[in-house]
Design a protein around this motif. Sequence first.
Motif, PDB file in Angstrom:
ATOM      1  N   ASP A  91      -8.418   4.772   3.908  1.00 27.17           N
ATOM      2  CA  ASP A  91      -7.890   5.468   2.743  1.00 27.17           C
ATOM      3  C   ASP A  91      -7.117   6.710   3.186  1.00 27.17           C
ATOM      4  O   ASP A  91      -7.091   7.057   4.371  1.00 27.17           O
ATOM      5  CB  ASP A  91      -9.000   5.830   1.765  1.00 27.17           C
ATOM      6  CG  ASP A  91     -10.068   6.730   2.386  1.00 27.17           C
ATOM      7  OD1 ASP A  91      -9.754   7.492   3.314  1.00 27.17           O
ATOM      8  OD2 ASP A  91     -11.234   6.658   1.947  1.00 27.17           O
ATOM      9  N   HIS A 111      -2.230   5.058   6.553  1.00 29.85           N
ATOM     10  CA  HIS A 111      -2.937   4.461   5.419  1.00 29.85           C
ATOM     11  C   HIS A 111      -2.338   3.103   5.053  1.00 29.85           C
ATOM     12  O   HIS A 111      -3.066   2.148   4.745  1.00 29.85           O
ATOM     13  CB  HIS A 111      -2.862   5.419   4.221  1.00 29.85           C
ATOM     14  CG  HIS A 111      -3.156   4.772   2.913  1.00 29.85           C
ATOM     15  ND1 HIS A 111      -4.410   4.322   2.555  1.00 29.85           N
ATOM     16  CD2 HIS A 111      -2.325   4.482   1.859  1.00 29.85           C
ATOM     17  CE1 HIS A 111      -4.357   3.787   1.336  1.00 29.85           C
ATOM     18  NE2 HIS A 111      -3.114   3.872   0.897  1.00 29.85           N
ATOM     19  N   ALA A 112      -1.014   3.002   5.116  1.00 29.84           N
ATOM     20  CA  ALA A 112      -0.347   1.766   4.719  1.00 29.84           C
ATOM     21  C   ALA A 112      -0.570   0.637   5.717  1.00 29.84           C
ATOM     22  O   ALA A 112      -0.799  -0.509   5.316  1.00 29.84           O
ATOM     23  CB  ALA A 112       1.152   2.028   4.555  1.00 29.84           C
ATOM     24  N   ARG A 118       0.831  -1.207   0.000  1.00 23.55           N
ATOM     25  CA  ARG A 118       0.000   0.000   0.000  1.00 23.55           C
ATOM     26  C   ARG A 118       0.865   1.257   0.000  1.00 23.55           C
ATOM     27  O   ARG A 118       0.534   2.262  -0.642  1.00 23.55           O
ATOM     28  CB  ARG A 118      -0.938  -0.024   1.216  1.00 23.55           C
ATOM     29  CG  ARG A 118      -2.045  -1.051   1.108  1.00 23.55           C
ATOM     30  CD  ARG A 118      -2.665  -1.368   2.465  1.00 23.55           C
ATOM     31  NE  ARG A 118      -3.299  -0.221   3.093  1.00 23.55           N
ATOM     32  CZ  ARG A 118      -4.559   0.164   2.884  1.00 23.55           C
ATOM     33  NH1 ARG A 118      -5.314  -0.520   2.020  1.00 23.55           N
ATOM     34  NH2 ARG A 118      -5.075   1.204   3.499  1.00 23.55           N
ATOM     35  N   PRO A 128      -5.430  -1.492   7.171  1.00 22.88           N
ATOM     36  CA  PRO A 128      -6.275  -1.889   6.039  1.00 22.88           C
ATOM     37  C   PRO A 128      -7.681  -1.287   6.170  1.00 22.88           C
ATOM     38  O   PRO A 128      -8.266  -1.267   7.255  1.00 22.88           O
ATOM     39  CB  PRO A 128      -6.314  -3.420   6.149  1.00 22.88           C
ATOM     40  CG  PRO A 128      -5.080  -3.776   6.923  1.00 22.88           C
ATOM     41  CD  PRO A 128      -4.865  -2.644   7.880  1.00 22.88           C
ATOM     42  N   GLU A 132       2.342   1.689  -3.465  1.00 21.57           N
ATOM     43  CA  GLU A 132       1.300   2.138  -4.392  1.00 21.57           C
ATOM     44  C   GLU A 132       1.009   3.628  -4.187  1.00 21.57           C
ATOM     45  O   GLU A 132       0.872   4.379  -5.155  1.00 21.57           O
ATOM     46  CB  GLU A 132       0.030   1.322  -4.181  1.00 21.57           C
ATOM     47  CG  GLU A 132      -1.094   1.696  -5.130  1.00 21.57           C
ATOM     48  CD  GLU A 132      -2.343   0.860  -4.891  1.00 21.57           C
ATOM     49  OE1 GLU A 132      -3.338   1.069  -5.619  1.00 21.57           O
ATOM     50  OE2 GLU A 132      -2.336   0.013  -3.972  1.00 21.57           O
TER      51      GLU A 132
END
Length: 318
Positions: free
Chosen positions: A231, A224-225, A138, A228, A141
Amino acid sequence: MRHQRGAAILTAMLLVTLVATLSAAALWQQWRAIEVETAERAHAQSRWLLQGAADWARLILREDARNTTVDHLGEPWAVTLQEAQISSFLGNTTEAMSEHLQGAYLSGQITDLQSRLNVLNLVQDGRVHAPTLLAFGRLFEALQLPADELMVLVAQLQIALAAPEAPSTGPAGNAPHPLLPRSTEQLGWLGVSPATISRLHDHVVVLPERTPVNLNTASPLVLHACLPGLDLALAQRLAQGRAQNHFRSLADVVQASGIAGLSLNDGMHSVGSRYFEVRVRLRLGSVLSQERTRMLREGLQVKALWTTREIPQGASVQ
């Protein structure tokens, strides 16, 4: 007679030149000795002052542990020390010392290293830890970093963590054994490109053991990472809310997130920290010095793991 007079004049000129040369050499040696002594004195003073600043940071972390096991950004250790003249801290009772340190300026900060994702968490007992891999995925990304570099990092980390004496079979047995890094800057040893290391620098860390992320100090991107279902927009709101009321437990995080099914566990998440980094910058006259010390706090014991002396950009270090 004329020839003898010319020879005498030439001899006198040579003697004058010789004396001037010897005098210039003596003056240069004297100047050089003064410069070397000044540089050595400045270096010794810098080392003493930087060590004193690191000791002061250690005291702050120890006193913080006396009050609570929760660590957040509203505590004294998290306040950045802006550049200040050292003599201003000494008071009138040390007038001689204050005069001696008129040209000395100090700045620094303490960073919670557990506000970042720990690279060593990716591998547990020789196997890839799936929840941590998901968190790193995450992060990669969100930062728009190549996912294949993450896979290379994980594979190389497994090899680096394996016992060097373990027998290897096949052609892979001839491959060089990667070194285990101890800092983010050394992730290149595990196949990570310099560009990716630069982007990851403020979000990941390499610590000598598995560590949870402190949700009180983690950046919105790290929140955020590692959470889970959270967002980036919700992570930002969570960080803003904790600035007013820090998290005292993981249950507080779940409540503040508004996600009833938010999955947290003590192995990956916490509200306290043990690893910190102390960065101190000293300006002594025209000389700039900077040191970075990694510290481990166990209860009331705070010890330095290692110290790195750095050269600030544009600095003149003697």
